[in-house]
Scaffold this motif. Structure first.
Motif, PDB file in Angstrom:
ATOM      1  N   CYS A  89       0.812  -1.223   0.000  1.00 50.97           N
ATOM      2  CA  CYS A  89       0.000   0.000   0.000  1.00 50.97           C
ATOM      3  C   CYS A  89       0.843   1.270   0.000  1.00 50.97           C
ATOM      4  O   CYS A  89       0.420   2.286  -0.547  1.00 50.97           O
ATOM      5  N   LEU A  90       2.020   1.222   0.633  1.00 51.05           N
ATOM      6  CA  LEU A  90       2.844   2.433   0.722  1.00 51.05           C
ATOM      7  C   LEU A  90       3.301   2.909  -0.651  1.00 51.05           C
ATOM      8  O   LEU A  90       3.545   4.099  -0.850  1.00 51.05           O
ATOM      9  N   LEU A  91       3.416   1.990  -1.615  1.00 47.82           N
ATOM     10  CA  LEU A  91       3.769   2.372  -2.980  1.00 47.82           C
ATOM     11  C   LEU A  91       2.534   2.494  -3.868  1.00 47.82           C
ATOM     12  O   LEU A  91       2.474   3.361  -4.740  1.00 47.82           O
ATOM     13  N   ALA A  92       1.565   1.631  -3.646  1.00 43.77           N
ATOM     14  CA  ALA A  92       0.396   1.603  -4.524  1.00 43.77           C
ATOM     15  C   ALA A  92      -0.411   2.895  -4.433  1.00 43.77           C
ATOM     16  O   ALA A  92      -0.904   3.400  -5.452  1.00 43.77           O
ATOM     17  N   VAL A  93      -0.551   3.448  -3.244  1.00 45.52           N
ATOM     18  CA  VAL A  93      -1.388   4.641  -3.087  1.00 45.52           C
ATOM     19  C   VAL A  93      -0.807   5.854  -3.815  1.00 45.52           C
ATOM     20  O   VAL A  93      -1.498   6.493  -4.616  1.00 45.52           O
ATOM     21  N   PRO A  94       0.482   6.211  -3.592  1.00 43.10           N
ATOM     22  CA  PRO A  94       1.002   7.360  -4.355  1.00 43.10           C
ATOM     23  C   PRO A  94       1.066   7.097  -5.853  1.00 43.10           C
ATOM     24  O   PRO A  94       0.794   7.990  -6.654  1.00 43.10           O
ATOM     25  N   TRP A 124      -6.696  -3.727   1.898  1.00 36.91           N
ATOM     26  CA  TRP A 124      -5.548  -4.247   2.658  1.00 36.91           C
ATOM     27  C   TRP A 124      -5.369  -3.459   3.960  1.00 36.91           C
ATOM     28  O   TRP A 124      -5.107  -4.035   5.023  1.00 36.91           O
ATOM     29  N   VAL A 125      -5.468  -2.127   3.880  1.00 35.49           N
ATOM     30  CA  VAL A 125      -5.315  -1.304   5.083  1.00 35.49           C
ATOM     31  C   VAL A 125      -6.381  -1.655   6.113  1.00 35.49           C
ATOM     32  O   VAL A 125      -6.098  -1.782   7.311  1.00 35.49           O
ATOM     33  N   LEU A 126      -7.619  -1.818   5.647  1.00 33.89           N
ATOM     34  CA  LEU A 126      -8.702  -2.196   6.559  1.00 33.89           C
ATOM     35  C   LEU A 126      -8.419  -3.545   7.212  1.00 33.89           C
ATOM     36  O   LEU A 126      -8.633  -3.730   8.417  1.00 33.89           O
ATOM     37  N   LEU A 127      -7.898  -4.485   6.423  1.00 34.27           N
ATOM     38  CA  LEU A 127      -7.580  -5.802   6.968  1.00 34.27           C
ATOM     39  C   LEU A 127      -6.477  -5.705   8.009  1.00 34.27           C
ATOM     40  O   LEU A 127      -6.539  -6.359   9.066  1.00 34.27           O
ATOM     41  N   PHE A 128      -5.444  -4.894   7.740  1.00 33.15           N
ATOM     42  CA  PHE A 128      -4.359  -4.723   8.711  1.00 33.15           C
ATOM     43  C   PHE A 128      -4.894  -4.170  10.030  1.00 33.15           C
ATOM     44  O   PHE A 128      -4.490  -4.608  11.116  1.00 33.15           O
ATOM     45  N   VAL A 131      -6.833  -6.936  11.913  1.00 28.53           N
ATOM     46  CA  VAL A 131      -5.924  -7.947  12.466  1.00 28.53           C
ATOM     47  C   VAL A 131      -5.166  -7.382  13.669  1.00 28.53           C
ATOM     48  O   VAL A 131      -4.993  -8.064  14.692  1.00 28.53           O
ATOM     49  N   PHE A 132      -4.714  -6.127  13.542  1.00 28.61           N
ATOM     50  CA  PHE A 132      -3.987  -5.510  14.653  1.00 28.61           C
ATOM     51  C   PHE A 132      -4.872  -5.395  15.882  1.00 28.61           C
ATOM     52  O   PHE A 132      -4.433  -5.652  17.013  1.00 28.61           O
ATOM     53  N   ALA A 133      -6.139  -4.992  15.676  1.00 28.42           N
ATOM     54  CA  ALA A 133      -7.048  -4.850  16.811  1.00 28.42           C
ATOM     55  C   ALA A 133      -7.304  -6.197  17.482  1.00 28.42           C
ATOM     56  O   ALA A 133      -7.298  -6.313  18.716  1.00 28.42           O
ATOM     57  N   ILE A 134      -7.499  -7.234  16.659  1.00 30.39           N
ATOM     58  CA  ILE A 134      -7.739  -8.577  17.225  1.00 30.39           C
ATOM     59  C   ILE A 134      -6.515  -9.058  17.989  1.00 30.39           C
ATOM     60  O   ILE A 134      -6.619  -9.639  19.071  1.00 30.39           O
ATOM     61  N   ALA A 135      -5.317  -8.807  17.409  1.00 31.84           N
ATOM     62  CA  ALA A 135      -4.089  -9.246  18.064  1.00 31.84           C
ATOM     63  C   ALA A 135      -3.891  -8.540  19.401  1.00 31.84           C
ATOM     64  O   ALA A 135      -3.456  -9.141  20.382  1.00 31.84           O
ATOM     65  N   ALA A 136      -4.233  -7.226  19.427  1.00 30.97           N
ATOM     66  CA  ALA A 136      -4.075  -6.480  20.681  1.00 30.97           C
ATOM     67  C   ALA A 136      -5.006  -7.017  21.760  1.00 30.97           C
ATOM     68  O   ALA A 136      -4.607  -7.178  22.918  1.00 30.97           O
ATOM     69  N   VAL A 137      -6.251  -7.292  21.377  1.00 30.47           N
ATOM     70  CA  VAL A 137      -7.206  -7.827  22.354  1.00 30.47           C
ATOM     71  C   VAL A 137      -6.783  -9.206  22.828  1.00 30.47           C
ATOM     72  O   VAL A 137      -6.830  -9.526  24.022  1.00 30.47           O
ATOM     73  N   THR A 138      -6.328 -10.044  21.895  1.00 27.88           N
ATOM     74  CA  THR A 138      -5.898 -11.398  22.254  1.00 27.88           C
ATOM     75  C   THR A 138      -4.692 -11.369  23.174  1.00 27.88           C
ATOM     76  O   THR A 138      -4.601 -12.125  24.147  1.00 27.88           O
ATOM     77  N   ASP A 139      -3.730 -10.479  22.859  1.00 29.34           N
ATOM     78  CA  ASP A 139      -2.530 -10.381  23.685  1.00 29.34           C
ATOM     79  C   ASP A 139      -2.877  -9.914  25.091  1.00 29.34           C
ATOM     80  O   ASP A 139      -2.329 -10.404  26.079  1.00 29.34           O
ATOM     81  N   SER A 140      -3.824  -8.963  25.165  1.00 26.34           N
ATOM     82  CA  SER A 140      -4.237  -8.488  26.478  1.00 26.34           C
ATOM     83  C   SER A 140      -4.897  -9.593  27.285  1.00 26.34           C
ATOM     84  O   SER A 140      -4.637  -9.756  28.481  1.00 26.34           O
TER      85      SER A 140
END
Length: 278
Positions: A89-94, A124-128, A131-140
């Motif tokens: 995404c960092l290259l695709a968007v610009p 892809w950004v939405l998926l990231f 996933v990050f939110a789920i991982a944070a909750v799971t880790d907590s």
């Protein structure tokens, strides 16, 4: 007198005389047939241009011109599609915004490819994020579970004395007693008879409130909120009372960052022999 010599007679030389009907006036020269009398303006013949002016020439009918043909497919648009599908995404968007601008200015194909690539990047950004939110909750949750189960099970069967700064959620404490100067507590496995269990810990907001009583009030209020929430479904909640370890002075407050330990024990004074059911 007419007829006298020396006097001109009418019709003789010296007097103007009208030409006979149909005869030319010899004082004027008529133009030759087909020639223009330059002393008078003459109308041009029908359909012929007037002398000195451009002639009328009909123009062919004009037809609307369509847009020029596309000048190939834009390279940034192709790159946007590929990178967007791969998640770069960092290259695709610009690249996508560059492609949209160039396809418009250069009349190139590929605008649709750039749009698809940008949409893929957004997904892809939405998926990231998900996933990050789920991982944070799971880790907590995993950390809390670890605090609740592994701490005391790793202790030996014999009681172990630790500083109150080392107490963690899930510890079972051998003895609880009212004391404003507690520095250490004895912890042991929760399947051994014990007085209290650490249910949770909270950090009190703000700075040192100014006195031990004010610190206790803040700790008691914060712990009660959390205990009501965590033990709301416990079948033995009506038989429990809270017990709080809190910073009693400014030094302890600063050292623990205003942390309070929220514990429970049997209201009738009997020993607990297992972890408090939730």
């Amino acid at each position: 007198m007419p007829g006298q010599p020396g006097q001109p007679q009418p019709g003789q030389y010296g007097y103007p005389q009208q030409p006979a009907y149909g005869q030319p006036d010899y004082g004027q020269v008529p133009p030759a047939y087909g020639q223009q009398d330059y002393g008078q303006a003459q109308q041009p013949a029908y359909g012929q241009p007037e002398y000195g002016q451009p002639g009328f020439q009909p123009m062919p009918p004009a037809y609307p011109m369509g847009p020029p043909p596309a000048q190939g497919t834009n390279g940034f648009a192709i790159a946007t599609l590929i990178l967007g599908l791969l998640g770069a995404c960092l290259l695709a968007v610009p690249f996508g915004f560059i492609a949209l601008n160039q396809t418009k200015q250069r009349n190139q194909a590929g605008r649709g490819l750039a749009i698809v690539g940008l949409i893929a990047s957004g997904l892809w950004v939405l998926l990231f994020v998900v996933v990050f939110a789920i991982a944070a909750v799971t880790d907590s949750s995993t950390t809390a579970s670890s605090d609740n189960t592994t701490r005391t099970s790793a202790l030996s069967d014999s009681p172990t004395s630790i500083s109150i700064d080392e107490v963690k959620t899930g510890d079972c404490v051998q003895t609880v007693e009212e004391n404003n100067h507690i520095r250490k507590v004895t912890v042991l496995p929760c399947d051994s008879p014990h007085d209290g269990e650490v249910i949770t810990q909270v950090h009190l907001p703000g700075s040192w409130p100014g006195s031990g009583d004010a610190s206790f009030d803040k700790a008691s209020e914060a712990c009660q909120v959390q205990l009501d929430k965590l033990l709301a479904s416990s079948p033995v909640v009506d038989k429990l009372e809270s017990f709080i370890l809190y910073p009693a002075n400014e030094v302890q407050w600063n050292k623990s960052n205003g942390r309070a330990t929220c514990m429970v024990h049997n209201a009738d004074g009997q020993k607990l022999t297992a972890k408090v059911p939730r």
